[in-house]
Design a protein around this motif. Structure first.
Motif, PDB file in Angstrom:
ATOM      1  N   GLY A   5      12.625  -3.192  -3.241  1.00 54.71           N
ATOM      2  CA  GLY A   5      12.885  -4.365  -4.094  1.00 54.71           C
ATOM      3  C   GLY A   5      11.609  -5.170  -4.294  1.00 54.71           C
ATOM      4  N   GLU A   6      11.233  -5.401  -5.547  1.00 56.64           N
ATOM      5  CA  GLU A   6       9.907  -5.939  -5.890  1.00 56.64           C
ATOM      6  C   GLU A   6       9.862  -7.446  -6.120  1.00 56.64           C
ATOM      7  N   LYS A   7      11.030  -8.135  -6.008  1.00 58.21           N
ATOM      8  CA  LYS A   7      11.124  -9.499  -6.563  1.00 58.21           C
ATOM      9  C   LYS A   7      10.371 -10.582  -5.781  1.00 58.21           C
ATOM     10  N   ILE A   8      10.050 -10.320  -4.488  1.00 54.47           N
ATOM     11  CA  ILE A   8       9.334 -11.364  -3.730  1.00 54.47           C
ATOM     12  C   ILE A   8       7.842 -11.085  -3.819  1.00 54.47           C
ATOM     13  N   ASN A   9       7.278 -11.469  -4.953  1.00 55.34           N
ATOM     14  CA  ASN A   9       5.874 -11.161  -5.236  1.00 55.34           C
ATOM     15  C   ASN A   9       5.230 -12.392  -5.865  1.00 55.34           C
ATOM     16  N   GLY A  10       4.207 -12.903  -5.199  1.00 51.14           N
ATOM     17  CA  GLY A  10       3.536 -14.121  -5.646  1.00 51.14           C
ATOM     18  C   GLY A  10       2.871 -14.003  -7.007  1.00 51.14           C
ATOM     19  N   ILE A  74       5.511  -4.355   3.432  1.00 49.21           N
ATOM     20  CA  ILE A  74       4.459  -5.382   3.460  1.00 49.21           C
ATOM     21  C   ILE A  74       3.350  -4.993   2.491  1.00 49.21           C
ATOM     22  N   ASP A  75       3.217  -5.798   1.442  1.00 45.47           N
ATOM     23  CA  ASP A  75       2.405  -5.454   0.270  1.00 45.47           C
ATOM     24  C   ASP A  75       1.131  -6.295   0.237  1.00 45.47           C
ATOM     25  N   SER A  76      -0.005  -5.635   0.498  1.00 49.79           N
ATOM     26  CA  SER A  76      -1.297  -6.309   0.368  1.00 49.79           C
ATOM     27  C   SER A  76      -2.356  -5.262   0.063  1.00 49.79           C
ATOM     28  N   ILE A  95       4.559   0.138   4.977  1.00 49.82           N
ATOM     29  CA  ILE A  95       3.271  -0.494   4.679  1.00 49.82           C
ATOM     30  C   ILE A  95       2.914  -0.186   3.227  1.00 49.82           C
ATOM     31  N   ASN A  96       2.605  -1.222   2.458  1.00 49.52           N
ATOM     32  CA  ASN A  96       2.267  -1.046   1.046  1.00 49.52           C
ATOM     33  C   ASN A  96       0.941  -1.740   0.773  1.00 49.52           C
ATOM     34  N   SER A  97      -0.183  -1.075   0.943  1.00 48.39           N
ATOM     35  CA  SER A  97      -0.322   0.369   0.991  1.00 48.39           C
ATOM     36  C   SER A  97      -1.690   0.728   1.572  1.00 48.39           C
ATOM     37  N   CYS A 119       4.517   4.596   5.351  1.00 45.06           N
ATOM     38  CA  CYS A 119       3.351   4.062   4.629  1.00 45.06           C
ATOM     39  C   CYS A 119       3.292   4.587   3.194  1.00 45.06           C
ATOM     40  N   ILE A 120       3.147   3.667   2.246  1.00 39.74           N
ATOM     41  CA  ILE A 120       2.853   4.076   0.865  1.00 39.74           C
ATOM     42  C   ILE A 120       1.353   4.346   0.781  1.00 39.74           C
ATOM     43  N   THR A 121       1.001   5.461   0.150  1.00 42.87           N
ATOM     44  CA  THR A 121      -0.416   5.752  -0.050  1.00 42.87           C
ATOM     45  C   THR A 121      -0.668   5.985  -1.537  1.00 42.87           C
ATOM     46  N   LEU A 122      -1.685   5.325  -2.053  1.00 40.46           N
ATOM     47  CA  LEU A 122      -2.010   5.406  -3.485  1.00 40.46           C
ATOM     48  C   LEU A 122      -3.054   6.489  -3.727  1.00 40.46           C
ATOM     49  N   THR A 123      -2.893   7.213  -4.828  1.00 36.07           N
ATOM     50  CA  THR A 123      -3.870   8.267  -5.133  1.00 36.07           C
ATOM     51  C   THR A 123      -5.070   7.665  -5.874  1.00 36.07           C
ATOM     52  N   MET A 159       3.894   8.868  -1.248  1.00 32.99           N
ATOM     53  CA  MET A 159       2.728   8.991  -2.128  1.00 32.99           C
ATOM     54  C   MET A 159       3.036   8.319  -3.467  1.00 32.99           C
ATOM     55  N   ASP A 160       2.169   7.424  -3.875  1.00 36.46           N
ATOM     56  CA  ASP A 160       2.326   6.730  -5.168  1.00 36.46           C
ATOM     57  C   ASP A 160       1.231   7.238  -6.099  1.00 36.46           C
ATOM     58  N   PRO A 161       1.602   8.124  -7.054  1.00 33.74           N
ATOM     59  CA  PRO A 161       0.573   8.709  -7.931  1.00 33.74           C
ATOM     60  C   PRO A 161       0.039   7.741  -8.996  1.00 33.74           C
ATOM     61  N   SER A 194       6.821   4.945  -7.027  1.00 34.16           N
ATOM     62  CA  SER A 194       6.026   4.415  -8.129  1.00 34.16           C
ATOM     63  C   SER A 194       6.519   3.025  -8.485  1.00 34.16           C
ATOM     64  N   GLY A 195       5.602   2.148  -8.839  1.00 28.57           N
ATOM     65  CA  GLY A 195       5.969   0.860  -9.426  1.00 28.57           C
ATOM     66  C   GLY A 195       6.372   1.141 -10.866  1.00 28.57           C
ATOM     67  N   LEU A 196       7.633   0.862 -11.196  1.00 33.19           N
ATOM     68  CA  LEU A 196       8.132   1.277 -12.521  1.00 33.19           C
ATOM     69  C   LEU A 196       7.447   0.544 -13.666  1.00 33.19           C
ATOM     70  N   SER A 197       6.969  -0.675 -13.392  1.00 36.33           N
ATOM     71  CA  SER A 197       6.505  -1.503 -14.518  1.00 36.33           C
ATOM     72  C   SER A 197       5.107  -1.128 -15.019  1.00 36.33           C
ATOM     73  N   ASN A 198       4.360  -0.329 -14.235  1.00 32.85           N
ATOM     74  CA  ASN A 198       2.993   0.011 -14.658  1.00 32.85           C
ATOM     75  C   ASN A 198       2.973   0.778 -15.982  1.00 32.85           C
ATOM     76  N   ILE A 199       3.985   1.589 -16.192  1.00 34.12           N
ATOM     77  CA  ILE A 199       4.023   2.468 -17.364  1.00 34.12           C
ATOM     78  C   ILE A 199       3.998   1.678 -18.674  1.00 34.12           C
ATOM     79  N   ARG A 206       9.762  -3.851 -22.430  1.00 34.46           N
ATOM     80  CA  ARG A 206       9.259  -3.145 -21.243  1.00 34.46           C
ATOM     81  C   ARG A 206      10.363  -2.572 -20.366  1.00 34.46           C
ATOM     82  N   LYS A 207      11.469  -3.348 -20.227  1.00 29.03           N
ATOM     83  CA  LYS A 207      12.540  -2.888 -19.317  1.00 29.03           C
ATOM     84  C   LYS A 207      13.094  -1.533 -19.731  1.00 29.03           C
ATOM     85  N   SER A 208      13.255  -1.331 -21.045  1.00 28.29           N
ATOM     86  CA  SER A 208      13.794  -0.051 -21.532  1.00 28.29           C
ATOM     87  C   SER A 208      12.820   1.087 -21.251  1.00 28.29           C
TER      88      SER A 208
HETATM   89  N1  THG Z   1       2.649   0.465  -6.418  1.00 28.91           N
HETATM   90  C1  THG Z   1       2.732  -0.033  -5.174  1.00 28.91           C
HETATM   91  N2  THG Z   1       2.931  -1.343  -4.942  1.00 28.91           N
HETATM   92  C2  THG Z   1       3.011  -2.213  -5.969  1.00 28.91           C
HETATM   93  C3  THG Z   1       2.930  -1.759  -7.291  1.00 28.91           C
HETATM   94  C4  THG Z   1       2.736  -0.367  -7.505  1.00 28.91           C
HETATM   95  N3  THG Z   1       3.202  -3.552  -5.719  1.00 28.91           N
HETATM   96  C5  THG Z   1       3.096  -4.502  -6.792  1.00 28.91           C
HETATM   97  C6  THG Z   1       3.632  -3.936  -8.082  1.00 28.91           C
HETATM   98  N4  THG Z   1       3.052  -2.648  -8.328  1.00 28.91           N
HETATM   99  C7  THG Z   1       5.131  -3.798  -8.015  1.00 28.91           C
HETATM  100  N5  THG Z   1       5.767  -5.076  -7.973  1.00 28.91           N
HETATM  101  C8  THG Z   1       6.127  -5.817  -9.092  1.00 28.91           C
HETATM  102  C9  THG Z   1       6.709  -7.041  -8.908  1.00 28.91           C
HETATM  103  C10 THG Z   1       7.156  -7.794  -9.995  1.00 28.91           C
HETATM  104  C11 THG Z   1       6.991  -7.307 -11.267  1.00 28.91           C
HETATM  105  C12 THG Z   1       6.392  -6.095 -11.469  1.00 28.91           C
HETATM  106  C13 THG Z   1       5.953  -5.331 -10.367  1.00 28.91           C
HETATM  107  C14 THG Z   1       7.497  -8.087 -12.440  1.00 28.91           C
HETATM  108  N6  THG Z   1       8.578  -8.875 -12.268  1.00 28.91           N
HETATM  109  C15 THG Z   1       9.103  -9.734 -13.309  1.00 28.91           C
HETATM  110  C16 THG Z   1      10.077 -10.710 -12.669  1.00 28.91           C
HETATM  111  O1  THG Z   1      10.697 -10.370 -11.676  1.00 28.91           O
HETATM  112  O2  THG Z   1      10.198 -11.782 -13.240  1.00 28.91           O
HETATM  113  C17 THG Z   1       9.794  -8.994 -14.398  1.00 28.91           C
HETATM  114  C18 THG Z   1      10.852  -8.050 -13.938  1.00 28.91           C
HETATM  115  C19 THG Z   1      11.408  -7.248 -15.069  1.00 28.91           C
HETATM  116  O3  THG Z   1      11.463  -7.764 -16.184  1.00 28.91           O
HETATM  117  O4  THG Z   1      11.805  -6.086 -14.828  1.00 28.91           O
HETATM  118  O5  THG Z   1       6.956  -7.995 -13.516  1.00 28.91           O
HETATM  119  O6  THG Z   1       2.652   0.118  -8.637  1.00 28.91           O
HETATM  120  N7  THG Z   1       2.642   0.816  -4.161  1.00 28.91           N
END
Ligand code: THG
Length: 269
Positions: A5-10, A74-76, A95-97, A119-123, A159-161, A194-199, A206-208
């Protein structure tokens, strides 16, 4: 599917505000809702300046661990920061990452060897984030060999490609599929995340795009994602993909999720 779950991100403005104001209730609610909707791990990322990052992470860890039993991710970008806050965790998590950049594996792997931490490991390495799948695979191999050397089983490595943005790399997804398949073949038991939003960087709707990427990546064998589990659309895509790929035999999980109102509206009584 292993959901991080990605929502607790500064880096999310509303979360940055809550961190600044030390708003515990806001962070707590994000933890509870992500856990409710099936997060396997709750990612915490401070995104603050390095001098306050440790304190911020510990503050976030306390709130999340008090609110839910879900283990932490833990993401740093600084592995020393992660190692320093590790004793603050009540139980092993993720551990991320690490990556093959700047000796990060050499910092993290000895610490988690002999523990239950994953542990997540990035390529990526000192040359940055590659786009060519064969370069990503080579880095994955280097990292997997380092894990093996430290006695860390492949099933503790995610592994996070590092999928590239489709706006800048036309073959981002086909390359991701290729490197994912090669990694899964070469290192049995390893996870792919994979972080879905990078794509979708730089694109509208973006969500679609993220949701469609999730499904294509799952088709290639990705078994974990860093995503927003509180989004109904993405959850539904995830459950549907697991069912269609035969991971959810006899549609049990899909039907349970439907009955519990986790996907779609609950059926009328
Ligand atoms: N790989 C790994 N770690 C990562 C990333 C990765 N950590 C950071 C990031 N990428 C993944 N985390 C986020 C957190 C929040 C958002 C995107 C990536 C984000 N959130 C908006 C929000 O919550 O308001 C929008 C959410 C949405 O619309 O879907 O954008 O690639 N190892």
């Amino acid at each position: 599917m292993i959901i991080i779950g990605e929502k607790i991100n500064g880096s999310i403005p509303s979360v940055a505000k809550a961190i600044e104001a030390r708003d515990e209730a806001f962070i707590r609610d994000l933890a509870v809702r992500q856990a409710q909707y099936g997060a396997t791990y709750i990612d915490i990322c401070a995104s603050t300046s390095p001098n306050v990052e440790r304190d911020t992470l510990k503050w976030l860890m306390d709130i999340v661990q008090d609110a839910v039993d879900t283990p932490l991710s833990i993401d740093s970008s600084d592995p020393n920061t992660i190692v320093d806050v590790l004793p603050h965790a009540k139980k092993p998590g993720l551990i991320n990452s690490a990556s093959d950049e700047g000796g990060k594996c050499e910092i993290v792997f000895p610490i988690i060897a002999g523990t239950e931490w994953n542990c997540i490991t990035l390529t990526c390495d000192n040359n940055g984030i590659p786009t060519a799948p064969d370069v990503k695979f080579k880095i994955a191999r280097t990292i997997a060999e380092k894990a093996q050397k430290h006695g860390i089983a492949f099933d503790r490595i995610f592994m996070d490609p590092l999928v590239n943005s489709i706006a800048t790399v036309p073959h981002a997804v086909t390359s991701f599929v290729e490197v994912t398949r090669n990694i899964l073949d070469a290192f049995p038991g390893i996870h792919i995340t994979s972080g879905l939003s990078n794509i979708s960087f730089g694109m509208p709707i973006r969500k679609s795009i993220n949701q469609t990427f999730l499904v294509l990546a799952m088709g290639a064998g990705m078994d974990s994602a860093i995503m927003d589990p509180t989004s109904l659309d993405i959850r539904t895509a995830l459950y549907a993909a697991e069912m269609l790929l035969g991971i959810d035999e006899y549609c049990v999980e899909f039907l349970d999720a439907y009955r519990e109102g986790i996907i779609g509206p609950p059926p009328k009584q």
